[in-house]
Design a protein around this motif. Structure first.
Motif, PDB file in Angstrom:
ATOM      1  N   GLU A   1      47.554  49.213  24.997  1.00 32.11           N
ATOM      2  CA  GLU A   1      48.086  47.873  24.711  1.00 32.11           C
ATOM      3  C   GLU A   1      49.147  47.847  23.600  1.00 32.11           C
ATOM      4  O   GLU A   1      49.171  46.954  22.766  1.00 32.11           O
ATOM      5  CB  GLU A   1      46.954  46.914  24.388  1.00 32.11           C
ATOM      6  CG  GLU A   1      45.945  46.772  25.521  1.00 32.11           C
ATOM      7  CD  GLU A   1      44.801  45.826  25.200  1.00 32.11           C
ATOM      8  OE1 GLU A   1      44.823  45.170  24.125  1.00 32.11           O
ATOM      9  OE2 GLU A   1      43.878  45.762  26.013  1.00 32.11           O
ATOM     10  N   GLY A   2      50.010  48.865  23.565  1.00 36.56           N
ATOM     11  CA  GLY A   2      51.099  48.879  22.598  1.00 36.56           C
ATOM     12  C   GLY A   2      50.721  49.323  21.192  1.00 36.56           C
ATOM     13  O   GLY A   2      51.528  49.214  20.268  1.00 36.56           O
ATOM     14  N   THR A   3      49.519  49.827  21.003  1.00 36.07           N
ATOM     15  CA  THR A   3      49.120  50.313  19.685  1.00 36.07           C
ATOM     16  C   THR A   3      49.691  51.712  19.472  1.00 36.07           C
ATOM     17  O   THR A   3      49.999  52.435  20.422  1.00 36.07           O
ATOM     18  CB  THR A   3      47.581  50.341  19.536  1.00 36.07           C
ATOM     19  OG1 THR A   3      47.031  51.226  20.508  1.00 36.07           O
ATOM     20  CG2 THR A   3      47.001  48.947  19.692  1.00 36.07           C
ATOM     21  N   SER A   4      49.836  52.094  18.227  1.00 36.51           N
ATOM     22  CA  SER A   4      50.363  53.431  17.930  1.00 36.51           C
ATOM     23  C   SER A   4      49.980  53.876  16.525  1.00 36.51           C
ATOM     24  O   SER A   4      49.546  53.072  15.695  1.00 36.51           O
ATOM     25  CB  SER A   4      51.888  53.455  18.075  1.00 36.51           C
ATOM     26  OG  SER A   4      52.492  52.640  17.095  1.00 36.51           O
TER      27      SER A   4
ATOM     28  N   ALA B   1      37.079  62.232  22.719  1.00 40.63           N
ATOM     29  CA  ALA B   1      36.698  62.136  21.302  1.00 40.63           C
ATOM     30  C   ALA B   1      37.106  60.796  20.695  1.00 40.63           C
ATOM     31  O   ALA B   1      36.503  60.348  19.722  1.00 40.63           O
ATOM     32  CB  ALA B   1      37.322  63.280  20.506  1.00 40.63           C
ATOM     33  N   THR B   2      38.135  60.142  21.285  1.00 38.12           N
ATOM     34  CA  THR B   2      38.556  58.849  20.746  1.00 38.12           C
ATOM     35  C   THR B   2      37.538  57.758  21.059  1.00 38.12           C
ATOM     36  O   THR B   2      37.508  56.736  20.385  1.00 38.12           O
ATOM     37  CB  THR B   2      39.924  58.410  21.311  1.00 38.12           C
ATOM     38  OG1 THR B   2      39.791  58.120  22.710  1.00 38.12           O
ATOM     39  CG2 THR B   2      40.988  59.455  21.062  1.00 38.12           C
ATOM     40  N   GLY B   3      36.735  57.966  22.122  1.00 38.25           N
ATOM     41  CA  GLY B   3      35.759  56.951  22.528  1.00 38.25           C
ATOM     42  C   GLY B   3      36.392  55.793  23.284  1.00 38.25           C
ATOM     43  O   GLY B   3      35.759  54.762  23.488  1.00 38.25           O
ATOM     44  N   MET B   4      37.640  55.968  23.702  1.00 40.70           N
ATOM     45  CA  MET B   4      38.359  54.894  24.390  1.00 40.70           C
ATOM     46  C   MET B   4      38.592  55.286  25.843  1.00 40.70           C
ATOM     47  O   MET B   4      39.200  56.312  26.126  1.00 40.70           O
ATOM     48  CB  MET B   4      39.688  54.623  23.674  1.00 40.70           C
ATOM     49  CG  MET B   4      39.495  54.282  22.201  1.00 40.70           C
ATOM     50  SD  MET B   4      41.055  54.140  21.304  1.00 40.70           S
ATOM     51  CE  MET B   4      41.559  52.530  21.872  1.00 40.70           C
ATOM     52  N   LYS B   5      38.120  54.455  26.776  1.00 42.16           N
ATOM     53  CA  LYS B   5      38.229  54.794  28.196  1.00 42.16           C
ATOM     54  C   LYS B   5      39.678  54.935  28.654  1.00 42.16           C
ATOM     55  O   LYS B   5      39.973  55.710  29.546  1.00 42.16           O
ATOM     56  CB  LYS B   5      37.486  53.776  29.056  1.00 42.16           C
ATOM     57  CG  LYS B   5      38.091  52.382  29.059  1.00 42.16           C
ATOM     58  CD  LYS B   5      37.286  51.429  29.922  1.00 42.16           C
ATOM     59  CE  LYS B   5      37.930  50.051  29.927  1.00 42.16           C
ATOM     60  NZ  LYS B   5      37.194  49.120  30.742  1.00 42.16           N
ATOM     61  N   TRP B   6      40.622  54.228  28.013  1.00 48.42           N
ATOM     62  CA  TRP B   6      42.036  54.314  28.371  1.00 48.42           C
ATOM     63  C   TRP B   6      42.637  55.679  28.051  1.00 48.42           C
ATOM     64  O   TRP B   6      43.664  56.051  28.577  1.00 48.42           O
ATOM     65  CB  TRP B   6      42.838  53.234  27.654  1.00 48.42           C
ATOM     66  CG  TRP B   6      42.342  51.850  27.907  1.00 48.42           C
ATOM     67  CD1 TRP B   6      42.666  51.057  28.965  1.00 48.42           C
ATOM     68  CD2 TRP B   6      41.431  51.118  27.119  1.00 48.42           C
ATOM     69  NE1 TRP B   6      41.996  49.855  28.876  1.00 48.42           N
ATOM     70  CE2 TRP B   6      41.222  49.862  27.734  1.00 48.42           C
ATOM     71  CE3 TRP B   6      40.731  51.382  25.943  1.00 48.42           C
ATOM     72  CZ2 TRP B   6      40.387  48.879  27.229  1.00 48.42           C
ATOM     73  CZ3 TRP B   6      39.893  50.411  25.433  1.00 48.42           C
ATOM     74  CH2 TRP B   6      39.730  49.181  26.079  1.00 48.42           C
ATOM     75  N   LEU B   7      42.000  56.392  27.143  1.00 47.14           N
ATOM     76  CA  LEU B   7      42.531  57.686  26.699  1.00 47.14           C
ATOM     77  C   LEU B   7      41.675  58.866  27.157  1.00 47.14           C
ATOM     78  O   LEU B   7      41.973  60.010  26.842  1.00 47.14           O
ATOM     79  CB  LEU B   7      42.639  57.703  25.167  1.00 47.14           C
ATOM     80  CG  LEU B   7      43.487  56.600  24.526  1.00 47.14           C
ATOM     81  CD1 LEU B   7      43.416  56.698  23.004  1.00 47.14           C
ATOM     82  CD2 LEU B   7      44.925  56.661  25.011  1.00 47.14           C
ATOM     83  N   ALA B   8      40.620  58.601  27.914  1.00 45.83           N
ATOM     84  CA  ALA B   8      39.626  59.626  28.272  1.00 45.83           C
ATOM     85  C   ALA B   8      40.220  60.867  28.921  1.00 45.83           C
ATOM     86  O   ALA B   8      39.714  61.976  28.711  1.00 45.83           O
ATOM     87  CB  ALA B   8      38.553  59.023  29.169  1.00 45.83           C
ATOM     88  N   ASP B   9      41.284  60.754  29.705  1.00 44.99           N
ATOM     89  CA  ASP B   9      41.858  61.910  30.396  1.00 44.99           C
ATOM     90  C   ASP B   9      42.944  62.625  29.591  1.00 44.99           C
ATOM     91  O   ASP B   9      43.553  63.575  30.069  1.00 44.99           O
ATOM     92  CB  ASP B   9      42.418  61.483  31.747  1.00 44.99           C
ATOM     93  CG  ASP B   9      43.568  60.488  31.622  1.00 44.99           C
ATOM     94  OD1 ASP B   9      43.675  59.823  30.566  1.00 44.99           O
ATOM     95  OD2 ASP B   9      44.359  60.381  32.581  1.00 44.99           O
TER      96      ASP B   9
END
Length: 151
Positions: free
Chosen positions: A74-77, A127-135
């Motif tokens: 969602e545009g975070t960085s 490791a981030t625990g975020m489903k959007w970044l899982a792969d």
């Protein structure tokens, strides 16, 4: 005594520069000045070596992949930029960007956010625990369920 040696060394340098050459009478002061010059040269060499070691350490840190822009959902960085011996860490979330000063230690980049210490460390998407970044494979983890990736 040291000031006399330094003065003698400076006088000899000034004489060489001003006249092109001097032939002072050799003596104990000349030997002491020569030893002082050698000692100063060794100190400069040691300082240069220490500076080079720090520069190499900073380069190896950059090579491990902390520096740069990392993206989240969602545009975070998260952006990590070297700032002298520290790092500038900009975390942009839905509320906007916030800037922190980070210090590198063995386990990652240490920052303090809202009075709480955090360690930004390497990990993968899981490791981030975020489903959007899982792969994802190349990520930085800030806290539980907060991470950013490059790939």
């Amino acid at each position: 005594m040291k000031s006399h040696v330094v003065f003698t060394a400076l006088a000899m340098i000034g004489c060489v520069v001003a006249l092109g050459a001097c032939s002072p009478k050799p003596g104990a002061d000349d030997v002491a000045a020569s030893e002082a010059s050698e000692s100063a040269a060794m100190s400069i060499t040691a300082a240069e070596a220490a500076s080079q070691a720090v520069a190499e350490a900073m380069t190896s840190v950059d090579a491990t992949g902390y520096v740069g822009k990392w993206t989240g959902p969602e545009g975070t960085s998260l952006t990590v930029t070297p700032a002298g011996s520290d790092y500038e860490v900009v975390i942009t979330n839905l509320d906007g960007p916030r800037t922190f000063t980070g210090t590198l230690q063995g386990d990652g980049i240490h920052i303090t956010r809202d009075g709480a210490p955090l360690v930004i460390h390497k990990g993968d998407g899981e490791a981030t625990g975020m489903k959007w970044l899982a792969d994802k494979h190349d990520c930085l983890v800030v806290a539980a369920n907060e991470g950013f990736c490059k790939d």
